[in-house]
Design a protein around this motif. Structure first.
Motif, PDB file in Angstrom:
ATOM      1  N   LEU A   7       0.865  -1.170   0.000  1.00 14.77           N
ATOM      2  CA  LEU A   7       0.000   0.000   0.000  1.00 14.77           C
ATOM      3  C   LEU A   7       0.903   1.222   0.000  1.00 14.77           C
ATOM      4  CD1 LEU A   7      -2.793   1.294   0.152  1.00 14.77           C
ATOM      5  CD2 LEU A   7      -2.594   1.204   2.646  1.00 14.77           C
ATOM      6  N   VAL A   8       0.848   1.982  -1.084  1.00 16.54           N
ATOM      7  CA  VAL A   8       1.648   3.194  -1.218  1.00 16.54           C
ATOM      8  C   VAL A   8       0.751   4.364  -0.837  1.00 16.54           C
ATOM      9  CG1 VAL A   8       2.931   4.657  -2.824  1.00 16.54           C
ATOM     10  CG2 VAL A   8       3.011   2.161  -3.068  1.00 16.54           C
ATOM     11  N   SER A   9       1.167   5.125   0.142  1.00 17.37           N
ATOM     12  CA  SER A   9       0.381   6.266   0.613  1.00 17.37           C
ATOM     13  C   SER A   9       1.231   7.532   0.485  1.00 17.37           C
ATOM     14  CB  SER A   9      -0.025   6.055   2.071  1.00 17.37           C
ATOM     15  OG  SER A   9      -0.808   7.126   2.523  1.00 17.37           O
ATOM     16  N   VAL A  10       0.725   8.492  -0.289  1.00 15.14           N
ATOM     17  CA  VAL A  10       1.437   9.748  -0.524  1.00 15.14           C
ATOM     18  C   VAL A  10       0.559  10.878  -0.019  1.00 15.14           C
ATOM     19  CG1 VAL A  10       2.415  11.272  -2.280  1.00 15.14           C
ATOM     20  CG2 VAL A  10       2.610   8.797  -2.539  1.00 15.14           C
ATOM     21  N   GLY A  11       1.110  11.707   0.848  1.00 14.83           N
ATOM     22  CA  GLY A  11       0.349  12.823   1.407  1.00 14.83           C
ATOM     23  C   GLY A  11       0.271  14.002   0.446  1.00 14.83           C
ATOM     24  N   ALA A  12      -0.598  14.942   0.762  1.00 14.08           N
ATOM     25  CA  ALA A  12      -0.695  16.173  -0.020  1.00 14.08           C
ATOM     26  C   ALA A  12       0.651  16.880   0.031  1.00 14.08           C
ATOM     27  CB  ALA A  12      -1.796  17.056   0.544  1.00 14.08           C
ATOM     28  N   ARG A  13       1.011  17.525  -1.077  1.00 19.71           N
ATOM     29  CA  ARG A  13       2.320  18.173  -1.121  1.00 19.71           C
ATOM     30  C   ARG A  13       2.271  19.386  -2.040  1.00 19.71           C
ATOM     31  NH1 ARG A  13       0.643  14.216  -3.881  1.00 19.71           N
ATOM     32  NH2 ARG A  13       1.510  13.761  -5.894  1.00 19.71           N
ATOM     33  N   PRO A  14       3.098  20.400  -1.720  1.00 20.77           N
ATOM     34  CA  PRO A  14       3.136  21.593  -2.565  1.00 20.77           C
ATOM     35  C   PRO A  14       4.023  21.337  -3.776  1.00 20.77           C
ATOM     36  CG  PRO A  14       4.611  21.872  -0.709  1.00 20.77           C
ATOM     37  CD  PRO A  14       3.924  20.548  -0.527  1.00 20.77           C
ATOM     38  N   GLU A  15       3.515  21.640  -4.952  1.00 28.21           N
ATOM     39  CA  GLU A  15       4.324  21.552  -6.172  1.00 28.21           C
ATOM     40  C   GLU A  15       3.648  22.450  -7.205  1.00 28.21           C
ATOM     41  OE1 GLU A  15       5.239  18.451  -9.630  1.00 28.21           O
ATOM     42  OE2 GLU A  15       5.724  17.677  -7.659  1.00 28.21           O
ATOM     43  N   GLY A  16       4.025  23.708  -7.227  1.00 29.42           N
ATOM     44  CA  GLY A  16       3.376  24.647  -8.127  1.00 29.42           C
ATOM     45  C   GLY A  16       1.895  24.773  -7.808  1.00 29.42           C
ATOM     46  N   GLY A  17       1.555  24.706  -6.574  1.00 28.93           N
ATOM     47  CA  GLY A  17       0.178  24.632  -6.092  1.00 28.93           C
ATOM     48  C   GLY A  17       0.140  23.508  -5.078  1.00 28.93           C
ATOM     49  N   ARG A  18      -0.972  22.866  -4.949  1.00 24.70           N
ATOM     50  CA  ARG A  18      -1.070  21.777  -3.973  1.00 24.70           C
ATOM     51  C   ARG A  18      -1.580  20.522  -4.673  1.00 24.70           C
ATOM     52  NH1 ARG A  18       0.220  21.464   1.074  1.00 24.70           N
ATOM     53  NH2 ARG A  18      -0.879  20.072   2.454  1.00 24.70           N
ATOM     54  N   LEU A  19      -0.802  19.444  -4.605  1.00 24.51           N
ATOM     55  CA  LEU A  19      -1.225  18.158  -5.147  1.00 24.51           C
ATOM     56  C   LEU A  19      -1.899  17.365  -4.039  1.00 24.51           C
ATOM     57  CD1 LEU A  19       1.834  17.075  -7.318  1.00 24.51           C
ATOM     58  CD2 LEU A  19      -0.357  17.973  -8.083  1.00 24.51           C
ATOM     59  N   GLY A  20      -3.001  16.713  -4.377  1.00 19.82           N
ATOM     60  CA  GLY A  20      -3.750  15.949  -3.384  1.00 19.82           C
ATOM     61  C   GLY A  20      -3.064  14.662  -2.970  1.00 19.82           C
ATOM     62  N   ALA A  21      -3.452  14.173  -1.818  1.00 17.65           N
ATOM     63  CA  ALA A  21      -2.954  12.903  -1.303  1.00 17.65           C
ATOM     64  C   ALA A  21      -3.592  11.753  -2.087  1.00 17.65           C
ATOM     65  CB  ALA A  21      -3.298  12.774   0.177  1.00 17.65           C
ATOM     66  N   TYR A  22      -2.913  10.605  -2.092  1.00 17.26           N
ATOM     67  CA  TYR A  22      -3.503   9.421  -2.719  1.00 17.26           C
ATOM     68  C   TYR A  22      -2.909   8.157  -2.114  1.00 17.26           C
ATOM     69  CZ  TYR A  22       0.736   9.102  -5.642  1.00 17.26           C
ATOM     70  OH  TYR A  22       2.026   8.992  -6.086  1.00 17.26           O
ATOM     71  N   GLU A  23      -3.634   7.064  -2.290  1.00 16.40           N
ATOM     72  CA  GLU A  23      -3.153   5.739  -1.920  1.00 16.40           C
ATOM     73  C   GLU A  23      -3.254   4.859  -3.156  1.00 16.40           C
ATOM     74  OE1 GLU A  23      -5.757   7.079   0.043  1.00 16.40           O
ATOM     75  OE2 GLU A  23      -4.247   7.952   1.353  1.00 16.40           O
ATOM     76  N   ARG A  24      -2.314   3.914  -3.265  1.00 17.25           N
ATOM     77  CA  ARG A  24      -2.308   2.973  -4.385  1.00 17.25           C
ATOM     78  C   ARG A  24      -2.002   1.585  -3.839  1.00 17.25           C
ATOM     79  NH1 ARG A  24       2.462   4.028  -7.431  1.00 17.25           N
ATOM     80  NH2 ARG A  24       3.287   2.138  -6.522  1.00 17.25           N
ATOM     81  N   LEU A  25      -2.795   0.596  -4.244  1.00 14.49           N
ATOM     82  CA  LEU A  25      -2.599  -0.779  -3.803  1.00 14.49           C
ATOM     83  C   LEU A  25      -1.988  -1.590  -4.938  1.00 14.49           C
ATOM     84  CD1 LEU A  25      -3.082  -3.011  -1.672  1.00 14.49           C
ATOM     85  CD2 LEU A  25      -5.317  -3.389  -2.772  1.00 14.49           C
ATOM     86  N   ASP A  26      -0.837  -2.216  -4.668  1.00 16.05           N
ATOM     87  CA  ASP A  26      -0.161  -3.078  -5.634  1.00 16.05           C
ATOM     88  C   ASP A  26      -0.141  -4.505  -5.080  1.00 16.05           C
ATOM     89  OD1 ASP A  26       0.395  -0.793  -7.126  1.00 16.05           O
ATOM     90  OD2 ASP A  26       2.421  -0.587  -6.320  1.00 16.05           O
ATOM     91  N   LEU A  27      -0.463  -5.481  -5.912  1.00 15.44           N
ATOM     92  CA  LEU A  27      -0.457  -6.887  -5.515  1.00 15.44           C
ATOM     93  C   LEU A  27       0.625  -7.619  -6.303  1.00 15.44           C
ATOM     94  CD1 LEU A  27      -4.312  -7.485  -5.725  1.00 15.44           C
ATOM     95  CD2 LEU A  27      -2.977  -6.786  -3.728  1.00 15.44           C
TER      96      LEU A  27
END
Length: 75
Positions: A7-27
């Motif tokens: 489970l890859v979890s990436v938080g919100a982060r500033p990059e020329g504005g604000r990119l939203g958080a997301y999660e990705r599931l890899d099997l």
């Protein structure tokens, strides 16, 4: 055989504005079919989430991969 999930979890982060958080599931799984051979399978982004890892770039959706690996160690 062996299987697992990441489970890859990436938080919100500033990059020329604000990119939203997301999660990705890899099997992933692999099966040893002979002493030096194994079949491997991966399902990346299993839930087919829309993710934007960097500004203005949409990552690919769900991806399936199957491969055959040979271990040449000791030859």
């Amino acid at each position: 055989w062996s299987a697992g999930a990441d489970l890859v979890s990436v938080g919100a982060r500033p990059e020329g504005g604000r990119l939203g958080a997301y999660e990705r599931l890899d099997l992933h799984a692999h099966w040893r079919v002979a002493p030096r051979w194994r079949v491997e399978a991966q399902l990346r982004n299993a839930l087919d989430r829309d993710v934007e890892p960097v500004r203005d770039y949409r990552a690919p959706g769900r991806q399936a991969w199957v491969g055959l690996r040979f271990d040449s160690a000791g030859l």
